[in-house]
Design a protein around this motif. Structure first.
Motif, PDB file in Angstrom:
ATOM      1  N   GLU A 114       0.823  -1.207   0.000  1.00 33.00           N
ATOM      2  CA  GLU A 114       0.000   0.000   0.000  1.00 33.00           C
ATOM      3  C   GLU A 114       0.860   1.262   0.000  1.00 33.00           C
ATOM      4  N   THR A 115       2.091   1.147   0.513  1.00 32.37           N
ATOM      5  CA  THR A 115       2.980   2.308   0.523  1.00 32.37           C
ATOM      6  C   THR A 115       3.333   2.766  -0.886  1.00 32.37           C
ATOM      7  N   VAL A 116       3.261   1.849  -1.835  1.00 38.58           N
ATOM      8  CA  VAL A 116       3.528   2.217  -3.233  1.00 38.58           C
ATOM      9  C   VAL A 116       2.386   3.060  -3.780  1.00 38.58           C
ATOM     10  N   TRP A 117       1.151   2.613  -3.550  1.00 36.19           N
ATOM     11  CA  TRP A 117       0.000   3.370  -4.050  1.00 36.19           C
ATOM     12  C   TRP A 117      -0.068   4.755  -3.401  1.00 36.19           C
ATOM     13  N   LYS A 118       0.361   4.854  -2.138  1.00 36.61           N
ATOM     14  CA  LYS A 118       0.243   6.113  -1.403  1.00 36.61           C
ATOM     15  C   LYS A 118       1.547   6.901  -1.380  1.00 36.61           C
ATOM     16  N   ILE A 119       2.465   6.583  -2.282  1.00 39.54           N
ATOM     17  CA  ILE A 119       3.787   7.195  -2.251  1.00 39.54           C
ATOM     18  C   ILE A 119       3.739   8.711  -2.379  1.00 39.54           C
ATOM     19  N   ASN A 120       2.750   9.223  -3.099  1.00 36.18           N
ATOM     20  CA  ASN A 120       2.638  10.678  -3.272  1.00 36.18           C
ATOM     21  C   ASN A 120       1.603  11.308  -2.345  1.00 36.18           C
ATOM     22  N   ILE A 121       1.060  10.509  -1.432  1.00 34.29           N
ATOM     23  CA  ILE A 121       0.018  11.020  -0.528  1.00 34.29           C
ATOM     24  C   ILE A 121       0.505  11.054   0.911  1.00 34.29           C
ATOM     25  N   ASP A 122       1.064   9.912   1.374  1.00 36.61           N
ATOM     26  CA  ASP A 122       1.512   9.840   2.759  1.00 36.61           C
ATOM     27  C   ASP A 122       2.741  10.712   2.991  1.00 36.61           C
ATOM     28  N   VAL A 123       2.811  11.286   4.174  1.00 36.21           N
ATOM     29  CA  VAL A 123       4.015  12.008   4.585  1.00 36.21           C
ATOM     30  C   VAL A 123       5.067  10.975   4.962  1.00 36.21           C
ATOM     31  N   PRO A 124       6.247  10.977   4.315  1.00 34.52           N
ATOM     32  CA  PRO A 124       7.255   9.973   4.618  1.00 34.52           C
ATOM     33  C   PRO A 124       7.751  10.090   6.053  1.00 34.52           C
TER      34      PRO A 124
END
Length: 621
Positions: free
Chosen positions: A49-59
């Motif tokens: 899921e981190t791939v799909w949200k790579i541009n959404i989640d704050v790293p």
């Protein structure tokens, strides 16, 4: 922020995130900067899921912001535009894929997908979709929403039919639907062919419709090429079909450059009347019996002609019409003689004759390579039998030559050495070359020496006597374990053959052979391509099959700007570097028989251009 807090933050970048699978945070961090993420060959069964949200989640590394650290400004990240998930074990894609709307390239090949999500249609910027080598049985209707799509690769799946949405992809240039399943003895290719008249493919169309044993014989004339989808087609691949005949309007593809018709049932060469741009014609593994003048007149611009594994018994004199021809492959046919006019074709660099019952040309001449074969054919074209007889008689009188040198058993005729400018001492099973041969060879200024099939433990030092004239040297099938550095003195050499020995390295002095065009080191003990080879700027043909070579230096190969043929078959190469795809000067690259997993045999069988393109697509930028 305290020093303790900063230290904790540094350690955090090496920790695996929750639900992150085996994807290191540093990889995701780099992807945010470059906009490209390559996760191929990582054993993934699902996309984290981190791939799909790579541009959404704050790293994780950017949750604590300080004025002291300006390197990780996550709010300035680049949207993901290229995602490579190839060569994994992914069975399903979720609708979360729509969270990457900026994607232009999506590579899913070599997985275990059975379907694609409808949410795929949300990727309106997608230009290239590779879903080949999966288990797809259907395509989503939303595929038609990908208006920017230019390349759609679906070969090697279990697709029963193409959706109507494909017909809405007006900018589609490349379409591969290999292994489209035939159902109820109906040709599905023929069913959808006419439906998509709005398509306008510029570059590549490939199909393979595997028939059942009970299916009727298929004629390509059922397809037709007058429709708009194929008007600007440049590459057509119909390999591995059951095609017996071709439609007349195939010749109307005026932009066609490459035509692949291997492994079919064709009995005659297609009449490509208006295909004035044709460059490559691949007709191997068919049932061709002959070539006609009309057929040859239509393909005068062709540079590669593949006729291997057919039933051709004779090449006509009119083959000389193909003045742009660079490679001719007629291996495994029934050809017993060659037209002498082949010797006059200046651009012809490679003639492959293996597996033919050649009777009119001695085997040792064929073994010398294309350049010497052409010289022989040209000399036969220029001289009639009477000319040869008169020349022989005159030379014998003027030189006073008669009898045999090096002893009667060896049978080396002094006159033959002078008249042919060649010293042939092959097949003697000798451990040395008789000393009295060399003065004769020096006096005759011989340009070719054949010492094949002997028991020589080292190269004769007397070869240095021929440094000013020798252009071709054959040392194959001996007991050489190394080459004496004196080989570097033979600076006129154009061809060097040391196959079937026990050599594991080449001397640095070979760098002096700057005119060398052909080097054969097959069947030796090389564990790598010798570095000196990469400095031979004139090299055109390098045959290194059947060694123990483990790695290939793509930069070194790329530096050989004239190299057109590279044979690395039957070695121990475990990994083919994608950068090898940048070696666009190669016209023939052979890698079969190595233990690497990628590229697969299906890719190798499509030919050099397709192989190089496949490798280029795997380069991580």
């Amino acid at each position: 922020m305290s020093a303790r807090g900063r230290r904790a933050n540094v350690r955090a970048c090496f920790q695996q995130p929750e639900h992150g699978g085996n994807i290191h945070p540093a990889i995701l961090k780099q992807a945010r900067k470059s906009g490209q993420l390559n996760l191929s060959g990582r054993g993934l069964t699902e996309v984290p899921e981190t791939v799909w949200k790579i541009n959404i989640d704050v790293p994780e590394e950017s949750r604590n912001v300080s004025l002291e650290n300006q390197d990780d400004r996550w709010w300035e990240q680049t949207d993901l535009t290229k995602l490579i998930l190839a060569s994994n074990a992914i069975t399903d894609l979720t609708d979360s894929i729509q969270m990457l709307p900026a994607l232009t390239v999506l590579d899913l090949h070599d997985n275990q997908l059975h379907s694609l999500p409808e949410a795929l249609g949300k990727l309106v910027n997608l230009q290239k979709l590779n879903a080949s080598h999966n288990g797809l049985k259907r395509l989503p209707e939303s595929l038609g929403q990908l208006k920017s799509l230019r390349s759609l690769l679906l070969h090697h799946n279990q697709i029963m039919e193409l959706t109507e949405g494909v017909g809405q992809l007006h900018d589609l240039e490349d379409l591969a639907v290999l292994s489209l399943v035939q159902r109820d003895n109906r040709n599905l290719i023929g069913q959808w062919w006419w439906k998509y008249s709005s398509l306008h493919m510029h570059r590549f169309f490939s199909f393979e419709s595997r028939t059942m044993a009970s299916a009727p014989k298929r004629k390509m004339t059922d397809y037709g090429f007058k429709s708009k989808p194929f008007a600007a087609l440049r590459t057509l691949d119909a390999t591995h079909n059951d095609i017996h005949s071709l439609p007349d309007d195939l010749g109307d593809l005026t932009h066609l450059e490459q035509l692949y018709l291997r492994h079919n049932r064709l009995s005659q060469l297609p009449l490509l009347t208006h295909c004035t741009n044709i460059k490559e014609l691949h007709l191997g593994n068919n049932s061709l019996h002959c070539l006609t003048i009309e057929q040859l007149e239509c393909i005068q611009q062709v540079s590669v002609l593949d006729l291997r594994d057919n039933k051709i018994s004779k090449l006509p004199e009119q083959i000389a019409l193909l003045q742009q021809l660079e490679r001719l492959d007629v291996s495994n046919n029934d050809i017993s003689q060659l037209p002498f006019v082949l010797g006059t074709m200046n651009k012809l660099k490679c003639i492959v004759l293996d597996g033919n019952p050649m009777k009119s040309i001695r085997r040792d001449i064929v073994m010398r390579g294309t350049n010497e074969l052409k010289k022989y054919l040209k000399s036969r074209l220029a001289e009639t039998p009477n000319d040869v007889t008169e020349k022989a008689q005159g030379l014998r009188k003027s030189k006073g030559m008669s009898g045999i040198i090096a002893g009667p058993q060896e049978g080396v005729d002094a006159f033959s050495v002078h008249s042919t400018k060649a010293l042939d001492y092959s097949g003697k099973k000798a451990g040395f070359v008789p000393a009295d041969l060399w003065p004769v060879a020096e006096q005759a200024h011989v340009n070719a020496v054949n010492l094949n099939k002997n028991l020589l433990p080292e190269i004769p030092k007397e070869l240095s006597l021929l440094r000013s004239s020798l252009t071709e040297l054959h040392l194959g099938f001996n007991r050489l374990t190394s080459l004496d550095p004196l080989i570097g003195e033979l600076t006129k050499l154009l061809m060097l053959d040391i196959r079937n020995n026990q050599i594991s390295n080449l001397p640095d002095s070979l760098v002096n052979l700057q005119d060398l065009r052909e080097l054969v080191i097959s069947f030796n003990r090389f564990q790598e391509l010798p570095k000196v080879v990469y400095n031979m700027s004139s090299l055109e043909i390098l045959l290194a099959s059947d060694n123990q070579i483990q790695d290939v230096d793509p930069d070194g190969v790329r530096g050989l700007s004239r190299l057109s043929s590279l044979n690395l078959q039957n070695n121990e190469i475990m990994h083919v570097p994608p950068e090898l795809g940048l070696c666009t000067q190669l016209r023939a690259l052979q890698l079969e028989g190595n233990p690497f997993r990628q590229p697969r045999p299906a890719i190798l069988s499509k030919g050099t251009d397709s192989l190089l393109e496949y490798l280029r697509d795997r380069i991580v930028t």
